[in-house]
Design an enzyme around this catalytic site. Sequence first.
Site, short mmCIF file in Angstrom:
data_model
loop_
_atom_site.label_atom_id
_atom_site.label_comp_id
_atom_site.label_asym_id
_atom_site.label_seq_id
_atom_site.Cartn_x
_atom_site.Cartn_y
_atom_site.Cartn_z
N HIS A 175 0.78 -1.06 -0.01
CA HIS A 175 -0.14 0.16 -0.01
C HIS A 175 0.76 1.30 0.01
CE1 HIS A 175 -4.03 -1.82 0.56
NE2 HIS A 175 -3.36 -2.62 1.18
N GLU A 177 -0.14 4.23 -0.54
CA GLU A 177 -0.70 5.28 0.05
C GLU A 177 -0.93 5.44 1.73
OE1 GLU A 177 -1.98 2.57 -0.94
OE2 GLU A 177 -3.94 2.00 -0.42
N GLY A 231 -17.87 24.14 14.39
CA GLY A 231 -16.67 23.01 13.52
C GLY A 231 -16.41 23.49 12.46
N VAL A 232 -15.35 23.16 11.89
CA VAL A 232 -14.81 23.74 10.34
C VAL A 232 -15.78 23.39 9.43
CG1 VAL A 232 -13.02 23.57 8.90
CG2 VAL A 232 -12.43 22.70 11.31
N LYS A 375 -11.44 16.86 4.12
CA LYS A 375 -11.25 17.59 5.43
C LYS A 375 -10.20 18.62 5.23
CE LYS A 375 -12.83 17.90 9.86
NZ LYS A 375 -14.07 18.02 10.41
#
Length: 519
Positions: A175, A177, A231-232, A375
């Site tokens: 992997h 990533e 929150g954001v 995010k």
Amino acid sequence: MQFHFNREKILIIDFGSQVTKLIARRIREFGVYSEIITPEKLQNLKDFNKIKGIILSGGPSTVTKYKFQTVPKKLFSKKIPILGICYGFQLIAKLHGGKIKATKKRREFGRAAISEKRKSPLTKNFFQSKKNVWMSHEDAVIKLPKNFKIVASTKDSRLTIIENRKKNIYGVQFHPEVTHTDNGNQIFKNFIFSICKIKKNWNVSSQKNKIIQDIKNIVKKERVICALSGGVDSSVVALLINKAIKKKLICIMVDTGLMRKNEFKHTFKIFKNKYKLNVRLINASKFFLKKLKNIENPEKKRKIIGGLFVNIFEKESKKIKNVKFLAQGTLYPDIIESRSSTGSKTSKIKSHHNVGGLPKKMNLKLLEPLKEFFKDEVRVLGKSLGLTKKILNRHPFPGPGLGIRIIGNIEKEKIKILQEVDHIYINELIKFNLYGKIWQAYAALLPIKTVGVMGDSRTYEYTCLLRAVTSEDGMTADYFSFPKDFLDKISNKIVNNVKGVNRVVYDITSKPPSTIELE
Ligand code: XMP
């Protein structure tokens, strides 16, 4: 299509790996647009014009069974470069005549040392001094497919990287990533820039104006409501919509009384005064306290808090006339249907509640301007909208708030104690310059009293627990290693300043096997 980015892309076919989202994130971090789709959706995809490269993800399926998840064979004759990762690699091997065996002997979990067997455009500058890759597989490719060559091997997997350079098809068993693979990003860089030859085309802040224009086009003259938590995600949604339609956006902040000390009122003032939002603060703390009386079961608490929130929000929004849209901070990871692609049912650990989970029966159209973003991309958007650093860099805070950080029965006195402890803890983290190094930190109040001694007197008071974790996405987490002087300072400061607490403990479990929150 609304909020959709029609541009050249790397397409990721999701076979259900827990880390597929990371692949898309890595690629976007390099300034290249990437999208994830399920193998089912791929079947119906007609237009491959904008697709400059395809990545087949890992996943729990196995090609050793009679029936397995796959892609149409003609995908390999479209002259689009393809990279298979873990299951994706085994699938490539299977579809090209290789042999895959489920064998306990060859399974590899964790780090494995890799060695280069031949040069490949996929691995240029990849093999540096550290050469560990992250493995997580039971099946192994044991016979090379026709026209493929071995690029690298580990001790247990002779076929760890393979290539068919002429057809631009590559496969890696590990992997790249995950951060445990040394220099894994180089594999993606080589694949997207040298092999797919896609140009940089993704810069989050430059999307801001397009989103604002899209909102104007969709909403026209109607009104929009939005549950704002501070929150954001919900903050960025509110600022974007406000830029587009100004006062026709009405934000509702429901104070559950289960927020951090002073935080909610402070946030309300910022949105009202600094950003000039049309925002209403509803103080519902008494209702929450009443409904939560004597409730100890974590799931019951979550359900009560979530349900009550929705009721109050619904009631308040009915007072506003002519509303057509409900704005939500849905993010890209929320809409990737990896679960449905595997058909697997994952066990439910917790019923999550957040302001994004509002009821569909409200008969409002959903407005989800962040649904194409991760995010960290939302943070970039927030920054370009002038969102204060304090909100931008705030640690995640769960919808049920302190309700799931007061273990057992929730009482007014306990909320006050916990707010004080948490306030001291977070302020000290900021003072010690540790807040930004931690993904999430909070204090919890345990339902036990223990004996202590202060001055010459015996005390019998509560124990508080401090938690601090590092993480990339909240799915896994490691506890943070504090310097000893911080631990000394914080335990002293809490016990000396908060009446009702005489013991401080630090949680040193990671996720898994624990979770980040205690309930
Ligand atoms: P766990 O405890 O499941 O938490 O390891 C993972 C992340 O999710 C947050 N969390 C929530 N966020 N509503 C939210 O919006 C919820 O009900 C909820 N429960 C947990 C948690 O704080 C952590 O960041």
